[in-house]
Scaffold this motif. Structure first.
Motif, PDB file in Angstrom:
ATOM      1  N   LEU A  29      25.723  -4.710  -4.418  1.00 16.54           N
ATOM      2  CA  LEU A  29      24.210  -5.339  -4.062  1.00 16.54           C
ATOM      3  C   LEU A  29      23.409  -5.449  -5.198  1.00 16.54           C
ATOM      4  N   ALA A 110      26.120 -12.764  -1.341  1.00 10.94           N
ATOM      5  CA  ALA A 110      25.751 -11.422  -0.761  1.00 10.94           C
ATOM      6  C   ALA A 110      26.891 -10.765  -0.299  1.00 10.94           C
ATOM      7  N   ALA A 114      29.550  -7.703  -1.412  1.00 16.10           N
ATOM      8  CA  ALA A 114      29.560  -6.631  -0.339  1.00 16.10           C
ATOM      9  C   ALA A 114      30.838  -6.076  -0.086  1.00 16.10           C
ATOM     10  N   LEU A 152      21.735  -7.763   5.679  1.00 19.85           N
ATOM     11  CA  LEU A 152      21.237  -8.720   4.785  1.00 19.85           C
ATOM     12  C   LEU A 152      20.445  -9.838   5.560  1.00 19.85           C
TER      13      LEU A 152
END
Length: 175
Positions: A29, A110, A114, A152
Motif C-alpha cells: 500500500l 494498487a 496489494a 480500494l
C-alpha cells in the motif's frame, strides 16, 4: 456549532504478526514506517490499568505498537497483542468498524501491489453506483494477510450527490 473533532488522525489495526503486516502495508500500500511506540524487547503494556484503559480481557498484553504514514489522510497504527484469546477479524457484515478505505489513482496498480504483498482480491473492481456513480468511479475489497478488509476506491469523475449539496466528501490531493 463548531466541530469538536478536526478529522481522523489514525486507524488502529490489531494483527497476529506485525512483521507480515508491515510488509503488506509498506510493499502493498506504500505506507511509510514512522516510529515504534513499543517493541518486543521492551516490557509489554499490561496489567489491570491497561486492561481498563483500553478494554482488554484479563491477562492481555500489548507487545508491539508501530505507526505508519499514508501519503495523505490518517496514519495506520499496528498493534500486536500476546497472552489473550483473540477473535478473527470482523467481516463487513459484523457490527462495529469493519474496513478502511484507501483512495487510489490507479486501481489496477494498487490491486497488483496489494496482491503481490500477500493480500487477497475478493472480487474484481465494481463501478460505484447511485450517488457515487461516474466514469471511472470504482472500488474493490482486499483481505490483508492479517485478516482485515481494506477497500480500494477511486472517484476521478464528478458524482451525482454533488448536484444536491455543497458538501463534499474528503478526497486526497493528487500526488
Amino acid at each position: 456549532m463548531r466541530p469538536i473533532a478536526r478529522g481522523i488522525d489514525h486507524i488502529g489495526l490489531t494483527v497476529p504478526d506485525i512483521e507480515e503486516a508491515e510488509l503488506f502495508l509498506v510493499r502493498g500500500l506504500g505506507a511509510e514506517f514512522i516510529y515504534e511506540t513499543l517493541n518486543a524487547k521492551q516490557p509489554p503494556f499490561k496489567g489491570p490499568e491497561t486492561e481498563i484503559a483500553i478494554g482488554l480481557p484479563p491477562g492481555s498484553a500489548v507487545s508491539v505498537i508501530r505507526m505508519y504514514r499514508m501519503q495523505n489522510g490518517p496514519g495506520i497504527e499496528l498493534f500486536q497483542y500476546t497472552h489473550c484469546e483473540q477473535r478473527p477479524a470482523a467481516r463487513c457484515c459484523d457490527h462495529g468498524w469493519q474496513h478502511v478505505a484507501l483512495y487510489v489513482d490507479d486501481m489496477q496498480l494498487a490491486i497488483n501491489r496489494a496482491v503481490a504483498a500477500g493480500g487477497e482480491l475478493l472480487a474484481p473492481p465494481w463501478d460505484l453506483t447511485r450517488a457515487e456513480s461516474g466514469a471511472g468511479n470504482r472500488f474493490c475489497m482486499i483481505r490483508t494477510p492479517f485478516g482485515a478488509v481494506i477497500e480500494l476506491i477511486t472517484f476521478p469523475s464528478p458524482q451525482p450527490y454533488e448536484e444536491e449539496t455543497e458538501l463534499r466528501r474528503w478526497k486526497p490531493p493528487a500526488l
